[in-house]
Design a protein around this motif. Structure first.
Motif, PDB file in Angstrom:
ATOM      1  N   PHE A  63      44.094  44.603  16.550  1.00  0.00           N
ATOM      2  CA  PHE A  63      45.042  45.186  17.495  1.00  0.00           C
ATOM      3  C   PHE A  63      45.042  44.390  18.801  1.00  0.00           C
ATOM      4  O   PHE A  63      46.110  44.083  19.344  1.00  0.00           O
ATOM      5  CB  PHE A  63      44.682  46.653  17.757  1.00  0.00           C
ATOM      6  N   ALA A  64      43.868  44.038  19.299  1.00  0.00           N
ATOM      7  CA  ALA A  64      43.789  43.247  20.526  1.00  0.00           C
ATOM      8  C   ALA A  64      44.395  41.862  20.319  1.00  0.00           C
ATOM      9  O   ALA A  64      45.070  41.327  21.212  1.00  0.00           O
ATOM     10  CB  ALA A  64      42.333  43.133  20.978  1.00  0.00           C
ATOM     11  N   LEU A  65      44.186  41.282  19.139  1.00  0.00           N
ATOM     12  CA  LEU A  65      44.780  39.977  18.833  1.00  0.00           C
ATOM     13  C   LEU A  65      46.302  40.043  18.879  1.00  0.00           C
ATOM     14  O   LEU A  65      46.952  39.158  19.445  1.00  0.00           O
ATOM     15  CB  LEU A  65      44.310  39.514  17.453  1.00  0.00           C
ATOM     16  N   ILE A  66      46.878  41.096  18.326  1.00  0.00           N
ATOM     17  CA  ILE A  66      48.334  41.263  18.370  1.00  0.00           C
ATOM     18  C   ILE A  66      48.808  41.409  19.811  1.00  0.00           C
ATOM     19  O   ILE A  66      49.772  40.755  20.232  1.00  0.00           O
ATOM     20  CB  ILE A  66      48.768  42.473  17.516  1.00  0.00           C
ATOM     21  N   ILE A  67      48.147  42.247  20.588  1.00  0.00           N
ATOM     22  CA  ILE A  67      48.567  42.491  21.975  1.00  0.00           C
ATOM     23  C   ILE A  67      48.499  41.217  22.802  1.00  0.00           C
ATOM     24  O   ILE A  67      49.458  40.858  23.503  1.00  0.00           O
ATOM     25  CB  ILE A  67      47.695  43.599  22.619  1.00  0.00           C
ATOM     26  N   PHE A  68      47.389  40.492  22.729  1.00  0.00           N
ATOM     27  CA  PHE A  68      47.253  39.282  23.539  1.00  0.00           C
ATOM     28  C   PHE A  68      48.190  38.176  23.072  1.00  0.00           C
ATOM     29  O   PHE A  68      48.713  37.418  23.892  1.00  0.00           O
ATOM     30  CB  PHE A  68      45.804  38.798  23.541  1.00  0.00           C
ATOM     31  N   SER A  69      48.422  38.090  21.790  1.00  0.00           N
ATOM     32  CA  SER A  69      49.343  37.074  21.283  1.00  0.00           C
ATOM     33  C   SER A  69      50.775  37.360  21.717  1.00  0.00           C
ATOM     34  O   SER A  69      51.500  36.452  22.124  1.00  0.00           O
ATOM     35  CB  SER A  69      49.264  36.996  19.762  1.00  0.00           C
ATOM     36  N   VAL A  70      51.173  38.616  21.619  1.00  0.00           N
ATOM     37  CA  VAL A  70      52.515  38.986  22.057  1.00  0.00           C
ATOM     38  C   VAL A  70      52.675  38.710  23.551  1.00  0.00           C
ATOM     39  O   VAL A  70      53.710  38.189  23.988  1.00  0.00           O
ATOM     40  CB  VAL A  70      52.813  40.464  21.713  1.00  0.00           C
ATOM     41  N   MET A  71      51.651  39.038  24.336  1.00  0.00           N
ATOM     42  CA  MET A  71      51.705  38.742  25.776  1.00  0.00           C
ATOM     43  C   MET A  71      51.921  37.255  26.028  1.00  0.00           C
ATOM     44  O   MET A  71      52.759  36.860  26.846  1.00  0.00           O
ATOM     45  CB  MET A  71      50.402  39.178  26.462  1.00  0.00           C
ATOM     46  N   GLU A  72      51.181  36.414  25.324  1.00  0.00           N
ATOM     47  CA  GLU A  72      51.285  34.967  25.539  1.00  0.00           C
ATOM     48  C   GLU A  72      52.653  34.442  25.128  1.00  0.00           C
ATOM     49  O   GLU A  72      53.267  33.642  25.831  1.00  0.00           O
ATOM     50  CB  GLU A  72      50.183  34.252  24.760  1.00  0.00           C
TER      51      GLU A  72
END
Length: 113
Positions: A63-72
């Motif tokens: 979940f954190a990987l998805i959130i940070f990737s989408v942010m980037e």
């Protein structure tokens, strides 16, 4: 593969001097600083999640990987469109499509494995 099809469909030229599949294609210095901050913050978050939730940390990490990737990806698309709108605004189409494909892959991994 999808990026190449979109480049042909929307007549988007590949940026000169940049690797086509590299994640370090920064738009400008601000993007480089923001990207570095996101990478450091995400690594601290991943380590924290792993230390706090050793047994159940895998869903939190995905979940954190998805959130940070989408942010980037959103930051990259924003900088492509808003700041450099006169040079190549269609580059944001490739950025958003890359983001969607990445999120679909992560969701696929979570669902089936």
């Amino acid at each position: 593969m999808v990026s190449l099809l979109l480049m042909k469909a929307f007549h988007i030229e590949r940026e000169k001097g940049k690797q086509p599949f590299s994640s370090f294609n920064h738009v400008n210095r601000l993007h480089k600083k923001i990207d570095l901050f996101i990478i450091v913050f995400s690594m601290i978050t991943f380590v924290g999640l792993f230390l706090l939730y050793k047994e159940e940390s895998i869903p939190f990490i995905f979940f954190a990987l998805i959130i940070f990737s989408v942010m980037e990806y959103v930051i990259r698309a924003f900088l492509n469109v808003i700041i450099y709108y006169s040079q190549n605004p269609k580059q944001a189409i490739l950025t958003i499509s890359d983001m969607l494909l990445f999120v679909i892959r992560i969701i696929f991994l979570i669902t089936f494995f």
